[in-house]
Design an enzyme around this catalytic site. Structure first.
Site, short mmCIF file in Angstrom:
data_model
loop_
_atom_site.label_atom_id
_atom_site.label_comp_id
_atom_site.label_asym_id
_atom_site.label_seq_id
_atom_site.Cartn_x
_atom_site.Cartn_y
_atom_site.Cartn_z
N GLU A 1 -6.76 -14.55 -21.40
CA GLU A 1 -5.73 -14.48 -20.36
C GLU A 1 -5.59 -15.80 -19.62
OE1 GLU A 1 -6.68 -11.30 -17.63
OE2 GLU A 1 -8.81 -11.74 -17.65
N CYS B 1 -3.84 -5.72 -23.61
CA CYS B 1 -3.98 -4.70 -22.57
C CYS B 1 -3.17 -5.04 -21.33
CB CYS B 1 -5.44 -4.48 -22.22
SG CYS B 1 -6.25 -5.96 -21.57
N ASP C 1 -1.92 -11.93 -16.71
CA ASP C 1 -2.38 -13.23 -16.24
C ASP C 1 -1.93 -14.35 -17.16
OD1 ASP C 1 -3.79 -12.92 -13.78
OD2 ASP C 1 -5.19 -11.67 -14.89
N HIS D 1 0.82 -1.21 0.00
CA HIS D 1 0.00 0.00 0.00
C HIS D 1 0.85 1.26 0.00
CE1 HIS D 1 -3.56 -2.36 1.79
NE2 HIS D 1 -3.69 -2.21 0.49
C1 PEP Z 1 -3.96 -8.80 -17.59
O1 PEP Z 1 -4.13 -9.82 -16.93
O2 PEP Z 1 -3.06 -8.66 -18.42
C2 PEP Z 1 -4.86 -7.64 -17.41
C3 PEP Z 1 -4.81 -6.62 -18.21
O3 PEP Z 1 -5.69 -7.65 -16.36
P1 PEP Z 1 -5.26 -7.45 -14.83
O4 PEP Z 1 -3.83 -6.98 -14.80
O5 PEP Z 1 -6.18 -6.44 -14.28
O6 PEP Z 1 -5.43 -8.80 -14.27
MG MG Z 2 -5.98 -10.14 -15.90
#
Ligand code: PEP
Ligand code: MG
Length: 588
Positions: A442, A513, A466, A198
């Site tokens: 993912e 992403c 992920d 945090h």
């Molecule tokens: C990912 O898993 O790449 C993703 C964009 O989602 P998060 O990082 O929120 O799990």
């Molecule tokens: Mg993810």
């Protein structure tokens, strides 16, 4: 600050917040309250409970005051960190156990609360889970505050004595970060901690360079020693020599001027030198961040992590509250697309409320997460879908489902979406009838069987954070296996290629992403593999755009070909680094 003639030493830790700091160390060695211990007679028990109640009320007021200050100076998300502290005060298991201990042992309440609190701290600290380890630090922090109010002994506030120095401590608690004055604290160096602590989150948003996870740095740095913190590379230099200071001085100037120049370039369109457009979008956690995304040249929002509306609130946001947040982002983006990801709670993002409970799991990343939770809580899922659909009447909105593992889950999500659309139609509520939906890829099963997901998707968005952790079996939060988290691993490259192929055959769009999309070194490979859109934290957009603008599609394709043929991930990375250096040289 002048260099010293003492021996220079360098320590390596985790680069937690970027930037370079140079100054004297403030070594925080001892800050525990002395805990009085004495026996009480049975007729004093009620009075001790009253003392505890009063101390809890006072502690709650102090925490709320800090929370309000943080809300005003830093932001809502950081202020919410203190909700976890308030919850400790309400924890009937902990408080009740302390009272029972006092009653049976006939000891003063300070010693019972300290004893039981300590037991909780140790239990949480031993769990091999970064999130739960943080709970230990929350409880420790609240216990110190509670004892201070019971004993009248004052707690030291960091802000009062750090004053233009680099804080060196075993750990930095959220309360500590609340008393840090941005102008006064040069940097942070700690024995413990991870990128997800945090306090590190607060340091990052305050732009304070930080290196954490150094093991026993507090035993190696003397009070007032001169140190240099390299938050880019995760290094701490004690007694830096003249040569080191010169080198870092140059690096700091260079970073600053590069950042400025790349922001200038980012105002131009995102396309390769030979004219192939590559959409660059922003990942946001809250609607307000859309403004910064636009300033830095985003072509849209590629990932709105909607679960941040749910975290630290301990209360489900209403459909209306969600609608307002989504609509705000959509309106700010002024016609550009906004992809809202449906709730991805679970994993490290735990949500507890009286309405739904997620329970602690031994393998939360393989557990009750994202659409698994949503499909099991139709009312929660539907409220969110309604809010997103309503926001779609105000701009270009897309819906994206996280953690899809196969076609059945995808069709269940889409079926619920259709039911929700029908309800809105019946109620005469406007939404975009042509709204696009996509699956996040993912999970390895989704990647391998991506062709089976084409039918239910208008686009794929690859969540590499992920996907990589599941492909290589490497916990994305665990710094002990961080060296195995390898985005250029041949398995990752081949899997990305398979997903692109499936999207191409199915004639649907494909983007990334995950964090690799914002890594300028990885960009030529991703574009070469056929990604049409990359979505990342806004601050990374200018550098990525610079790389896109300074490469040809043929070069990107050659890099992708090399990566698909190569069997060694480190060789792929070397090629990518060479290419990146050649482009950055043009900027210098
Ligand atoms: C990912 O898993 O790449 C993703 C964009 O989602 P998060 O990082 O929120 O799990
Ligand atoms: Mg993810």
């Amino acid at each position: 600050m002048e260099p010293t003639d003492k021996q220079e030493s360098v320590f390596e830790g985790i680069a937690a917040s970027p930037g370079i700091a140079h100054g004297q160390a403030f070594l925080l060695t001892h800050r525990e309250i002395t805990v009085p211990e004495y026996s009480i007679s049975a007729d004093k028990i009620d009075a001790e409970v009253d003392r505890l109640d009063n101390a809890i009320v006072k502690t709650r007021q102090q925490i709320q005051k800090i929370q309000n200050e943080i809300r005003g100076t830093i932001g809502e998300d950081e202020a919410r960190i203190f909700d976890a502290h308030l919850l400790v005060l309400e924890d009937q298991a902990l408080i009740g156990e302390a009272i029972r201990d006092m009653q049976t042992e006939l000891s003063n309440i300070e010693s019972s609360i300290w004893k039981i609190g300590h037991r909780y701290v140790e239990a949480f600290a031993q769990i091999d889970d970064e999130y739960l380890k943080e709970r230990a630090s929350d409880i420790r922090d609240v216990m110190r505050r509670l004892l201070s109010n019971l004993t009248g002994e004052q707690l030291q506030h960091l802000g009062e004595f750090v004053n233009n120095k680099v804080l060196v401590a075993h750990d930095v608690t959220p309360s500590d970060s609340a008393s840090m004055d941005q102008a006064n604290l040069l940097g942070i160096v700690t024995d413990a901690g991870s990128k997800t602590s945090h306090a590190v989150i607060v340091a990052r948003s305050m732009n304070i360079p930080a290196v954490v996870g150094l093991g026993d740095i507090t035993s190696k740095i003397n009070q007032n020693a001169v140190i240099l913190v390299d938050g880019y590379d995760g290094k701490v230099v004690v007694n830096p020599s003249e040569a080191t200071l010169f080198r870092y001085g140059k690096l700091k100037d260079k970073k600053r001027s590069l950042e400025k120049r790349m922001i200038e370039y980012s105002k131009e369109a995102s396309a390769t030198r030979d004219g192939h457009p590559v959409k660059l979008m922003a990942n946001i956690e809250k609607a307000d961040e859309a403004e910064r995304a636009l300033e830095l040249g985003a072509d849209g929002i590629g990932l709105f992590r909607s679960e941040y509306l749910f975290m630290n609130t301990h209360k489900l946001p209403t459909e209306e509250e969600q609608f307002q947040a989504y609509r705000k982002a959509v309106e700010k983006m002024n016609g550009l697309s906004v992809t809202i990801r449906t709730l991805d709670l679970g994993g490290d993002k735990v949500f507890d409320s009286s309405e739904v409970s997620m329970y602690r799991e031994s393998n939360p990343f393989l557990g009750y997460r994202a659409v698994r939770f949503c499909l099991d809580h139709e009312n929660v899922f539907k409220a969110q879908l309604r809010a997103i659909l309503r926001a779609s009447a105000f701009g270009d909105v897309r819906i994206m489902y996280p953690m899809i593992s196969g076609a059945l889950e995808l069709s269940q999500c889409n079926a619920l979406l259709e039911t929700t659309k029908n309800e809105l139609r019946t109620e005469g509520i406007a939404f975009d009838e042509k709204i696009k939906t996509g699956a996040m890829i993912e999970i390895p099963s989704a990647a391998i069987a991506a062709d089976t997901l084409v039918e239910g998707s208008d686009f794929f968005s690859i969540g590499t954070n992920d996907l990589i952790q599941y492909l290589i079996a490497v916990d994305r939060l665990n710094d002990r296996v961080a060296h195995l988290y390898e985005p250029t691993h041949p398995a990752v490259v081949r899997t990305l290629n398979m997903i692109v192929e499936a999207a191409r055959k199915g004639k649907i769009g494909v983007s990334i992403c995950g964090e690799v999309a914002g890594d300028p070194v990885m960009v030529p490979l991703l574009v070469g593999l056929g990604m049409e859109c990359l979505s990342m934290s806004s601050t990374l957009l200018p550098n990525v755009k610079f790389v896109v603008q300074n490469m040809d599609m043929s070069e990107a394709k050659a890099i992708a070909k090399m990566a698909l043929e190569e069997t060694d991930g480190s060789v792929i990375l070397e090629h990518l680094l060479d290419f990146y250096t050649s482009r950055m040289d043009q900027l210098y």
